[in-house]
Scaffold this motif. Structure first.
Motif, PDB file in Angstrom:
ATOM      1  N   THR A 108       0.834  -1.194   0.000  1.00 41.99           N
ATOM      2  CA  THR A 108       0.000   0.000   0.000  1.00 41.99           C
ATOM      3  C   THR A 108       0.877   1.255   0.000  1.00 41.99           C
ATOM      4  OG1 THR A 108      -0.157   0.216   2.412  1.00 41.99           O
ATOM      5  CG2 THR A 108      -1.769  -1.227   1.322  1.00 41.99           C
ATOM      6  N   LEU A 109       0.330   2.335  -0.535  1.00 38.07           N
ATOM      7  CA  LEU A 109       1.079   3.589  -0.531  1.00 38.07           C
ATOM      8  C   LEU A 109       1.321   4.071   0.893  1.00 38.07           C
ATOM      9  CD1 LEU A 109      -0.327   5.596  -3.570  1.00 38.07           C
ATOM     10  CD2 LEU A 109       1.248   3.671  -3.475  1.00 38.07           C
ATOM     11  N   TYR A 110       0.407   3.755   1.785  1.00 38.08           N
ATOM     12  CA  TYR A 110       0.587   4.063   3.206  1.00 38.08           C
ATOM     13  C   TYR A 110       1.866   3.401   3.725  1.00 38.08           C
ATOM     14  CZ  TYR A 110      -0.581   4.322   8.222  1.00 38.08           C
ATOM     15  OH  TYR A 110      -0.551   4.559   9.584  1.00 38.08           O
ATOM     16  N   ASP A 111       2.039   2.111   3.425  1.00 38.73           N
ATOM     17  CA  ASP A 111       3.218   1.383   3.888  1.00 38.73           C
ATOM     18  C   ASP A 111       4.484   1.843   3.171  1.00 38.73           C
ATOM     19  OD1 ASP A 111       1.833  -0.093   5.757  1.00 38.73           O
ATOM     20  OD2 ASP A 111       1.462  -1.782   4.406  1.00 38.73           O
ATOM     21  N   CYS A 112       4.348   2.248   1.899  1.00 40.38           N
ATOM     22  CA  CYS A 112       5.505   2.796   1.187  1.00 40.38           C
ATOM     23  C   CYS A 112       6.065   4.015   1.912  1.00 40.38           C
ATOM     24  CB  CYS A 112       5.113   3.189  -0.236  1.00 40.38           C
ATOM     25  SG  CYS A 112       4.843   1.796  -1.367  1.00 40.38           S
ATOM     26  N   ILE A 113       5.171   4.895   2.328  1.00 43.38           N
ATOM     27  CA  ILE A 113       5.600   6.108   3.019  1.00 43.38           C
ATOM     28  C   ILE A 113       6.205   5.757   4.377  1.00 43.38           C
ATOM     29  CG2 ILE A 113       4.777   8.254   4.060  1.00 43.38           C
ATOM     30  CD1 ILE A 113       2.697   8.388   1.805  1.00 43.38           C
ATOM     31  N   GLN A 114       5.595   4.795   5.052  1.00 43.19           N
ATOM     32  CA  GLN A 114       6.108   4.383   6.356  1.00 43.19           C
ATOM     33  C   GLN A 114       7.506   3.776   6.249  1.00 43.19           C
ATOM     34  OE1 GLN A 114       3.698   1.434   8.283  1.00 43.19           O
ATOM     35  NE2 GLN A 114       4.819   1.537  10.196  1.00 43.19           N
ATOM     36  N   HIS A 142     -14.727   6.209  -4.409  1.00 42.54           N
ATOM     37  CA  HIS A 142     -14.986   6.774  -3.089  1.00 42.54           C
ATOM     38  C   HIS A 142     -14.022   6.148  -2.088  1.00 42.54           C
ATOM     39  CE1 HIS A 142     -17.831   8.896  -0.388  1.00 42.54           C
ATOM     40  NE2 HIS A 142     -17.448   7.990   0.492  1.00 42.54           N
ATOM     41  N   ASP A 143     -13.593   6.927  -1.135  1.00 34.43           N
ATOM     42  CA  ASP A 143     -12.746   6.446  -0.036  1.00 34.43           C
ATOM     43  C   ASP A 143     -11.408   5.912  -0.557  1.00 34.43           C
ATOM     44  OD1 ASP A 143     -12.349   6.148   2.710  1.00 34.43           O
ATOM     45  OD2 ASP A 143     -12.893   4.038   2.670  1.00 34.43           O
ATOM     46  N   ILE A 144     -10.811   6.627  -1.506  1.00 35.06           N
ATOM     47  CA  ILE A 144      -9.516   6.227  -2.053  1.00 35.06           C
ATOM     48  C   ILE A 144      -8.418   6.930  -1.256  1.00 35.06           C
ATOM     49  CG2 ILE A 144      -8.075   6.089  -4.112  1.00 35.06           C
ATOM     50  CD1 ILE A 144     -10.624   4.476  -4.278  1.00 35.06           C
ATOM     51  N   HIS A 145      -7.830   6.197  -0.321  1.00 32.16           N
ATOM     52  CA  HIS A 145      -6.757   6.752   0.519  1.00 32.16           C
ATOM     53  C   HIS A 145      -5.552   5.817   0.482  1.00 32.16           C
ATOM     54  CE1 HIS A 145      -7.941   3.777   3.530  1.00 32.16           C
ATOM     55  NE2 HIS A 145      -9.189   4.199   3.404  1.00 32.16           N
ATOM     56  N   GLY A 146      -4.531   6.128   1.253  1.00 37.34           N
ATOM     57  CA  GLY A 146      -3.261   5.422   1.171  1.00 37.34           C
ATOM     58  C   GLY A 146      -3.309   3.948   1.475  1.00 37.34           C
ATOM     59  N   ARG A 147      -4.270   3.499   2.270  1.00 40.02           N
ATOM     60  CA  ARG A 147      -4.393   2.074   2.574  1.00 40.02           C
ATOM     61  C   ARG A 147      -5.194   1.318   1.526  1.00 40.02           C
ATOM     62  NH1 ARG A 147      -2.812   0.580   7.743  1.00 40.02           N
ATOM     63  NH2 ARG A 147      -2.627   2.235   9.306  1.00 40.02           N
ATOM     64  N   ASN A 148      -5.883   2.030   0.646  1.00 38.57           N
ATOM     65  CA  ASN A 148      -6.759   1.391  -0.342  1.00 38.57           C
ATOM     66  C   ASN A 148      -6.180   1.349  -1.744  1.00 38.57           C
ATOM     67  OD1 ASN A 148      -8.675   0.780   1.531  1.00 38.57           O
ATOM     68  ND2 ASN A 148     -10.033   2.494   1.055  1.00 38.57           N
ATOM     69  N   VAL A 149      -4.951   1.827  -1.907  1.00 43.35           N
ATOM     70  CA  VAL A 149      -4.270   1.751  -3.195  1.00 43.35           C
ATOM     71  C   VAL A 149      -2.879   1.167  -2.976  1.00 43.35           C
ATOM     72  CG1 VAL A 149      -5.534   3.553  -4.415  1.00 43.35           C
ATOM     73  CG2 VAL A 149      -3.635   4.188  -2.938  1.00 43.35           C
ATOM     74  N   MET A 150      -2.371   0.444  -3.989  1.00 44.95           N
ATOM     75  CA  MET A 150      -1.108  -0.263  -3.836  1.00 44.95           C
ATOM     76  C   MET A 150      -0.182  -0.019  -5.028  1.00 44.95           C
ATOM     77  SD  MET A 150      -1.700  -3.998  -2.089  1.00 44.95           S
ATOM     78  CE  MET A 150      -2.188  -4.772  -3.619  1.00 44.95           C
ATOM     79  N   MET A 151       1.077  -0.386  -4.801  1.00 44.49           N
ATOM     80  CA  MET A 151       2.092  -0.353  -5.837  1.00 44.49           C
ATOM     81  C   MET A 151       2.657  -1.756  -6.006  1.00 44.49           C
ATOM     82  SD  MET A 151       5.634   1.883  -5.898  1.00 44.49           S
ATOM     83  CE  MET A 151       6.354   1.065  -4.456  1.00 44.49           C
ATOM     84  N   TYR A 152       2.786  -2.186  -7.278  1.00 44.69           N
ATOM     85  CA  TYR A 152       3.380  -3.494  -7.561  1.00 44.69           C
ATOM     86  C   TYR A 152       4.231  -3.373  -8.812  1.00 44.69           C
ATOM     87  CZ  TYR A 152       3.777  -8.533  -8.383  1.00 44.69           C
ATOM     88  OH  TYR A 152       4.265  -9.801  -8.585  1.00 44.69           O
ATOM     89  N   HIS A 153       5.531  -3.577  -8.661  1.00 44.07           N
ATOM     90  CA  HIS A 153       6.478  -3.443  -9.773  1.00 44.07           C
ATOM     91  C   HIS A 153       6.314  -2.098 -10.477  1.00 44.07           C
ATOM     92  CE1 HIS A 153       7.966  -7.346  -9.053  1.00 44.07           C
ATOM     93  NE2 HIS A 153       7.063  -8.040  -9.725  1.00 44.07           N
ATOM     94  N   GLY A 154       6.130  -1.047  -9.690  1.00 44.20           N
ATOM     95  CA  GLY A 154       6.049   0.300 -10.246  1.00 44.20           C
ATOM     96  C   GLY A 154       4.735   0.660 -10.886  1.00 44.20           C
ATOM     97  N   ARG A 155       3.708  -0.164 -10.719  1.00 45.74           N
ATOM     98  CA  ARG A 155       2.383   0.125 -11.281  1.00 45.74           C
ATOM     99  C   ARG A 155       1.361   0.268 -10.160  1.00 45.74           C
ATOM    100  NH1 ARG A 155       2.652  -0.285 -16.883  1.00 45.74           N
ATOM    101  NH2 ARG A 155       0.871   1.149 -16.651  1.00 45.74           N
TER     102      ARG A 155
END
Length: 225
Positions: A108-114, A142-155
């Motif tokens: 998740t983008l949340y974990d990336c930042i962490q 709706h409700d698109i925040h850092g825990r609800n989106v992810m990164m995988y191999h740069g995508r």
């Protein structure tokens, strides 16, 4: 339904459900998950449901809604409208508050930042395109925040679509993008800063309070009617 999904469904009803306990103590906090049987692993817990996978069927996840928590029927409809898209999961089974979905791998983008991991612009662009696709399917991201989106191999990937039938305006993704371009890229990313979990949680809670206050003021002033 393919044979792996059929076997997984059988394991869910025979092995998982008789043992696992999922409780929703507060609607704004993650559900409490206990008594996970052998061969099952917990991937995550949201405010309404828990997500697990079976070690023998790791390309699928099982999402189980906590008792009395709403949203199951709406989520099934969202997956029906989305169909198959590389940035979203896909639903293969839905019954009695249980969904079997294609597993999305990533962080998740949340974990990336962490963790101080770099988030390339392509991730944000992919998510933007995925949300536009959802709108073309008569859905409302709706409700698109850092825990609800992810990164995988740069995508970029969108993990949680459960609220995509909610038509009211939601600014979380736009706010996240502003933070990404105004603060993350010029400051956090070049310095490879790690933002501790307690600080991210504090920001999350402050954002929620500020959103509620803003909504209350708008209602009192009649703004948006």
């Amino acid at each position: 339904m393919n044979s792996d999904v059929e076997k997984l469904v059988e394991s869910v009803f025979q092995n998982l459900l008789p043992e696992i306990q999922i409780k929703s103590i507060h609607p704004h906090d993650p559900v409490d998950v206990q008594n996970i049987p052998d061969c099952w692993e917990l991937l995550g817990a949201g405010n309404y449901a828990a997500v697990l996978y079976h070690v023998n069927y790791s390309d699928y996840v099982v999402k189980i809604y906590a008792p009395t928590r709403p949203g199951f029927e709406e989520e099934v409809e969202v997956y029906r409208r989305l169909g198959s898209h590389p940035a979203f999961s896909e639903c293969f089974f839905a019954k009695d508050g249980i969904l079997i979905l294609k597993r999305l791998y990533g962080i998740t983008l949340y974990d990336c930042i962490q963790r101080g991991l770099r988030i390339p612009k392509q991730v944000m662009k992919d998510i933007d395109k995925a949300l536009e696709y959802a709108r073309s399917r008569n859905l409302y991201p709706h409700d698109i925040h850092g825990r609800n989106v992810m990164m995988y191999h740069g995508r970029g990937l969108v993990v949680d679509i459960s609220d995509f039938l909610h038509q009211e305006k939601c600014s979380k993704w736009n706010n996240l993008k502003r933070g990404y371009y105004w603060f993350y890229r010029p400051i956090i990313s070049p310095l490879k800063l790690r933002i501790p979990n307690f600080l991210l949680n504090a920001v999350r809670k402050i954002y929620r309070i500020a959103t509620l206050v803003k909504k209350y003021i708008q209602q009192k002033l009649g703004i948006g009617k």
